[in-house]
Motif scaffolding. Structure first.
Motif, PDB file in Angstrom:
ATOM      1  N   GLN A   1      20.560  18.636  91.385  1.00 56.19           N
ATOM      2  CA  GLN A   1      20.739  17.779  90.195  1.00 56.19           C
ATOM      3  C   GLN A   1      22.074  17.049  90.244  1.00 56.19           C
ATOM      4  N   ASP A   2      23.107  17.779  90.615  1.00 56.49           N
ATOM      5  CA  ASP A   2      24.460  17.191  90.653  1.00 56.49           C
ATOM      6  C   ASP A   2      24.550  16.064  91.666  1.00 56.49           C
ATOM      7  N   ASP A   3      23.684  16.106  92.686  1.00 56.91           N
ATOM      8  CA  ASP A   3      23.662  15.057  93.710  1.00 56.91           C
ATOM      9  C   ASP A   3      22.610  13.991  93.433  1.00 56.91           C
ATOM     10  N   GLN A   4      22.135  13.960  92.172  1.00 54.41           N
ATOM     11  CA  GLN A   4      21.163  12.942  91.729  1.00 54.41           C
ATOM     12  C   GLN A   4      19.765  13.093  92.318  1.00 54.41           C
ATOM     13  N   PHE A   5      19.447  14.285  92.837  1.00 54.21           N
ATOM     14  CA  PHE A   5      18.089  14.529  93.320  1.00 54.21           C
ATOM     15  C   PHE A   5      17.217  15.073  92.184  1.00 54.21           C
ATOM     16  N   ILE A   6      15.917  14.928  92.346  1.00 47.68           N
ATOM     17  CA  ILE A   6      14.952  15.464  91.380  1.00 47.68           C
ATOM     18  C   ILE A   6      14.237  16.647  92.045  1.00 47.68           C
ATOM     19  N   PRO A   7      14.505  17.893  91.610  1.00 53.67           N
ATOM     20  CA  PRO A   7      13.853  19.054  92.232  1.00 53.67           C
ATOM     21  C   PRO A   7      12.372  19.132  91.845  1.00 53.67           C
ATOM     22  N   VAL A   8      11.530  19.441  92.837  1.00 50.87           N
ATOM     23  CA  VAL A   8      10.095  19.658  92.608  1.00 50.87           C
ATOM     24  C   VAL A   8       9.788  21.073  93.103  1.00 50.87           C
ATOM     25  N   VAL A   9       9.459  21.965  92.178  1.00 48.96           N
ATOM     26  CA  VAL A   9       9.380  23.398  92.482  1.00 48.96           C
ATOM     27  C   VAL A   9       7.931  23.884  92.553  1.00 48.96           C
ATOM     28  N   SER A  10       7.581  24.539  93.675  1.00 50.51           N
ATOM     29  CA  SER A  10       6.279  25.202  93.815  1.00 50.51           C
ATOM     30  C   SER A  10       6.425  26.643  93.328  1.00 50.51           C
ATOM     31  N   PRO A  11       5.463  27.144  92.529  1.00 53.32           N
ATOM     32  CA  PRO A  11       5.621  28.465  91.896  1.00 53.32           C
ATOM     33  C   PRO A  11       5.277  29.636  92.824  1.00 53.32           C
ATOM     34  N   ILE A  12       6.055  29.744  93.896  1.00 52.79           N
ATOM     35  CA  ILE A  12       5.873  30.842  94.854  1.00 52.79           C
ATOM     36  C   ILE A  12       7.172  31.642  94.900  1.00 52.79           C
ATOM     37  N   GLY A  13       7.074  32.943  94.670  1.00 53.02           N
ATOM     38  CA  GLY A  13       8.259  33.795  94.713  1.00 53.02           C
ATOM     39  C   GLY A  13       8.212  34.723  95.916  1.00 53.02           C
ATOM     40  N   PHE A  14       9.285  35.500  96.078  1.00 46.18           N
ATOM     41  CA  PHE A  14       9.308  36.457  97.195  1.00 46.18           C
ATOM     42  C   PHE A  14       9.834  37.801  96.711  1.00 46.18           C
ATOM     43  N   GLY A  15       9.384  38.865  97.392  1.00 47.23           N
ATOM     44  CA  GLY A  15       9.737  40.219  96.981  1.00 47.23           C
ATOM     45  C   GLY A  15      10.770  40.868  97.872  1.00 47.23           C
ATOM     46  N   ALA A  16      11.049  42.147  97.592  1.00 51.67           N
ATOM     47  CA  ALA A  16      12.094  42.894  98.296  1.00 51.67           C
ATOM     48  C   ALA A  16      11.814  43.019  99.796  1.00 51.67           C
ATOM     49  N   GLN A  17      10.530  43.022 100.184  1.00 46.86           N
ATOM     50  CA  GLN A  17      10.161  43.120 101.609  1.00 46.86           C
ATOM     51  C   GLN A  17       9.820  41.747 102.191  1.00 46.86           C
TER      52      GLN A  17
ATOM     53  N   LYS B   1      20.580  23.327  90.505  1.00 47.02           N
ATOM     54  CA  LYS B   1      21.775  22.681  89.931  1.00 47.02           C
ATOM     55  C   LYS B   1      22.492  21.823  90.976  1.00 47.02           C
ATOM     56  N   ALA B   2      22.578  22.346  92.196  1.00 44.03           N
ATOM     57  CA  ALA B   2      23.253  21.589  93.263  1.00 44.03           C
ATOM     58  C   ALA B   2      22.526  20.273  93.533  1.00 44.03           C
TER      59      ALA B   2
END
Length: 296
Positions: free
Chosen positions: A172-188, A169-170
């Motif tokens: 987007q508000d600054d007119q950037f286009i987010p490009v997301v890689s589908p990598i997550g992270f866990g509790a450790q 959202k931050a």
């Protein structure tokens, strides 16, 4: 593009005028785009995709790109002498494969897409699920579709706990286009490879997106005879899974799309990424394009 260049000025004006109601309707709305398949590997389609994303941003729509990278991961694994293995459409990801997934998706593929969008006149920023603590995940428990008593170990494949969209959202508000890689992270702080269709669907839900658009290598969802199904309901999807029409890599795609539709995303479309400017045809065109998934 040559066809477009040879159009008479009057015809070009007509096309723009027809797009106006859609520009007005979707102005200020978020659209999550799952980018994969041929659209990612054919240079002409790559350029057309980047132009589409930039145009959507310029007319006041907020595109968010979530990308896959199966073929690129496969190529990198082969260079290391490893063979990719899949169970029920999900890539089995041991520790070594996870390292490859991270540098291919979060490095090579993501930066290619960012570069293409910037080259087309946009301002793209690459993210993984670690950035801004965006995608928290745990190890996926994969139950066998035919025998619920069997559970498959697919290694460091993740199931999403939550997505915090604050960083998206931050940007987007600054007119950037987010490009997301589908990598997550866990509790450790461990890394997880997450199916890109699943990430796109969940991100569309938390962003309350107007549309979720999934680019594929087929015209949409096809029946047994190869005919395009323009609309799908949950009941019809169940029937198609039962008779094997929907299987393999299409399973997580359809499942994620249906979850998004049920969770308030107004429209979910599976569209043919092999068609130049497929995004614009769907978003700003009059003709139905691909398969639309309804919540009921």
């Amino acid at each position: 593009m040559t066809d477009l260049l040879s159009l008479a000025p009057r015809d070009k004006a007509q096309i723009l005028a027809q797009a106006l109601p859609y520009i007005r309707q979707f102005h200020g709305k978020t659209m999550v785009i799952k980018y994969g398949g041929n659209a990612m590997t054919d240079p002409a389609l790559q350029a057309a995709f980047a132009e589409d994303v930039v145009l959507l941003k310029l007319v006041g729509i907020n595109p968010v790109v979530v990308h896959g990278g199966g073929p690129q991961i496969e190529t990198a694994l082969k260079r290391l002498g490893k063979e990719g293995k899949f169970i029920q459409g999900m890539r089995v990801t041991d520790a070594e494969t996870m390292e490859v997934v991270e540098w291919v998706l979060g490095g090579e593929v993501q930066q290619d897409i960012v570069g293409l969008i910037n080259q087309a006149g946009g301002k793209a920023v690459g993210l993984t699920g670690r950035d801004g603590g965006m995608i928290r995940a745990h190890k996926l428990k994969m139950v066998d579709t035919k025998d619920p008593g069997i559970e498959h170990d697919v290694g460091q494949v993740g199931d999403i706990d939550q997505i915090d969209p604050a960083v998206v959202k931050a940007l987007q508000d600054d007119q950037f286009i987010p490009v997301v890689s589908p990598i997550g992270f866990g509790a450790q702080n461990e890394s997880y490879n997450i199916n890109a269709d699943v990430v796109a669907a969940k991100l569309a839900t938390v962003l309350q997106a107007e549309k979720l658009l999934m680019l594929t290598n087929i015209p949409g969802v096809l029946d047994k005879a190869g005919a395009l199904l323009a609309e799908l309901t949950p009941r019809r999807i169940d029937e198609l899974v039962q008779d094997g029409t929907i299987s393999g890599g299409m399973l997580p795609k359809i499942s994620g799309a249906l979850d998004a539709a049920k969770s308030g995303v107004n429209a979910v479309h599976i569209i043919d990424g092999r068609v130049p400017h497929a995004l614009l045809l769907e978003v700003l065109g009059d003709e139905p394009f691909g398969t639309m998934i309804r919540s009921q």
